[in-house]
Enzyme design. Structure first.
Site, short mmCIF file in Angstrom:
data_model
loop_
_atom_site.label_atom_id
_atom_site.label_comp_id
_atom_site.label_asym_id
_atom_site.label_seq_id
_atom_site.Cartn_x
_atom_site.Cartn_y
_atom_site.Cartn_z
N THR A 139 33.94 -28.05 -4.40
CA THR A 139 34.45 -26.58 -5.54
C THR A 139 33.36 -25.73 -5.29
O THR A 139 31.60 -25.72 -5.39
CB THR A 139 34.94 -27.35 -6.47
OG1 THR A 139 35.39 -28.30 -6.90
CG2 THR A 139 35.46 -25.87 -7.40
N LYS A 163 29.37 -19.60 -5.32
CA LYS A 163 28.96 -20.82 -4.76
C LYS A 163 29.86 -21.44 -3.69
O LYS A 163 30.93 -21.58 -3.82
CB LYS A 163 28.63 -22.20 -5.75
CG LYS A 163 28.51 -23.38 -5.99
CD LYS A 163 28.90 -24.85 -6.37
CE LYS A 163 28.59 -26.46 -5.32
NZ LYS A 163 29.33 -26.13 -4.87
N LEU A 209 29.51 -28.05 -10.64
CA LEU A 209 31.00 -27.21 -9.84
C LEU A 209 30.72 -28.87 -9.22
O LEU A 209 29.38 -29.21 -8.53
CB LEU A 209 30.23 -26.52 -9.49
CG LEU A 209 31.58 -25.37 -9.91
CD1 LEU A 209 31.12 -23.77 -8.95
CD2 LEU A 209 33.29 -25.54 -10.47
N ASP A 210 31.50 -29.34 -8.49
CA ASP A 210 31.62 -30.32 -7.26
C ASP A 210 30.55 -29.83 -6.65
O ASP A 210 30.87 -28.88 -5.91
CB ASP A 210 33.10 -31.08 -7.76
CG ASP A 210 33.66 -31.67 -8.44
OD1 ASP A 210 32.57 -32.20 -9.14
OD2 ASP A 210 34.59 -31.98 -8.75
N TYR A 211 30.26 -30.45 -5.75
CA TYR A 211 29.86 -30.72 -4.03
C TYR A 211 30.91 -29.97 -3.53
O TYR A 211 30.55 -29.35 -2.51
CB TYR A 211 29.31 -32.13 -3.57
CG TYR A 211 28.71 -31.97 -2.26
CD1 TYR A 211 27.43 -31.56 -2.67
CD2 TYR A 211 30.04 -32.17 -1.20
CE1 TYR A 211 26.82 -31.43 -0.73
CE2 TYR A 211 28.43 -31.68 0.09
CZ TYR A 211 27.47 -31.79 0.34
OH TYR A 211 26.71 -31.83 1.18
#
Length: 353
Positions: free
Chosen positions: A204, A165, A200-202
């Protein structure tokens, strides 16, 4: 003192039966012992036996007379109380109602948690009616379920994809702000509808598993399985041994203390930054960033490199690949599940022609 006058009609010392108490009554044999009949008189042994037999015969006649009317017999023996033979149910009666999000997850739409998000966002209809209640019950195969206007069909072939990602993508299936989604990176390449396992964070990067296998997704995310994930964090400043020990023992956050973490310093660029490996099994919102903030260090860059037995390796940012059969089997083992059959890696992610 004058004697008390006797009552007329009964000689002194006689009982109600006219006989003197404790002595044989007049007219009866002197040698035959007698017993009380319970009614104030006495009876011989022969008479007592005869009366007992008559009473037993009377009870038996009453039982036979009442048996036909169902009186005086155990309830289990009554015709109307006998156990009935199980009746064969019609196909409609055999249908079982289940929660809508469970049916959606089994059909490969999304995990149960992401299915709940789709329901609450008003993107799911049942028999033409928009449904937003999470407790809605449906019958698979009978009720018409649509997600974004697309009918829910038979369960799709299981697909397992690992994605690296990039920053600037959200891991939800629907974003009110219209930001790019991780599923956009697979659009037009994977025929099946897949969804991310966990988040997963924006901001990360790193390893993200996408699949339509609801059982595997739930198993990997279940807290009881304690599936560990490794993060590589570049932080501002250099944490000292005391701060690193706090990470290892657990940090007190606003939503409770964290579980102990495995911490390893990979690189130090004093006094500006340090690169630290952090391995945890929890998955709270922005947990890694909050843990470092709690010891006074801001996270500059964050990347996830492992998820259970999966390792990101050298997969480029923004790219994906199907999992191998061995990787799928290892994930099942980590999730505490049994793999029904050996997955075929060649069909793990089918491209559209």
């Amino acid at each position: 003192m004058a004697d008390k006058p006797r009552k007329p009609g009964r000689p002194q010392g006689e009982g109600p039966g006219g006989a003197r108490r404790g002595r044989p009554a007049a007219g009866r044999g002197q040698g035959a012992p007698r017993f009380s009949t319970g009614g104030g008189g006495f009876a011989s042994v022969d008479e007592q036996l005869r009366m007992s037999l008559e009473r037993g015969a009377l009870r038996r006649r009453r039982a036979r007379r009442h048996a036909g009317a169902g009186v005086g017999v155990p309830k289990a023996a009554k015709p109307e109380k006998r156990a009935r033979q199980p009746q064969r149910l019609s196909p409609a009666e055999m249908e079982v109602a289940e929660r809508l999000q469970k049916v959606m997850a089994r059909a490969g739409v999304a995990s149960r948690r992401h299915s709940e998000e789709l329901i609450q966002a008003g993107r799911v209809t049942v028999n033409g009616r928009v449904v937003t209640e999470l407790g809605t019950k449906v019958v698979a195969g009978r009720d018409i379920i649509e997600v974004d206007g697309r009918p829910l069909g038979q369960p799709e072939e299981k697909v397992y994809v690992m994605l690296n990602k990039p920053k600037g993508y959200v891991t939800t299936l629907f974003d009110p702000q219209g930001r790019p989604k991780v599923t956009d990176l697979l659009e037009g390449q994977v025929a099946e509808r897949v969804y991310p396992v966990g988040r997963l964070d924006y901001d990360t990067e790193g390893l993200l598993l996408l699949t339509n296998d609801g059982d595997l997704a739930n198993g990997l995310m279940h807290p009881a399985r304690k599936v560990k994930k490794t993060y590589i964090a570049k932080v501002r400043g250099v944490p000292g041994p005391a701060k690193l020990k706090k990470l290892q023992e657990g940090i007190e956050l606003e939503d409770g203390p964290t579980a102990p973490a495995e911490v390893k310093v990979l690189e130090v660029r004093a006094p500006n930054s340090a690169t630290i490996s952090l391995r945890i099994h929890e998955g709270r919102n922005r947990q890694v960033r909050r843990m470092f903030a709690a010891i006074g260090h801001e996270v500059i860059h964050l990347k996830r490199t492992t998820l259970g037995p999966l390792n990101l390796g050298d997969l480029p940012v923004g790219q994906w690949r199907p999992l191998t059969s061995e990787e799928v089997a290892a994930l099942y083992k980590a999730a505490g599940l049994r793999l029904g059959g050996k997955p075929r890696a060649q069909r793990a992610a089918r491209r559209r022609s």
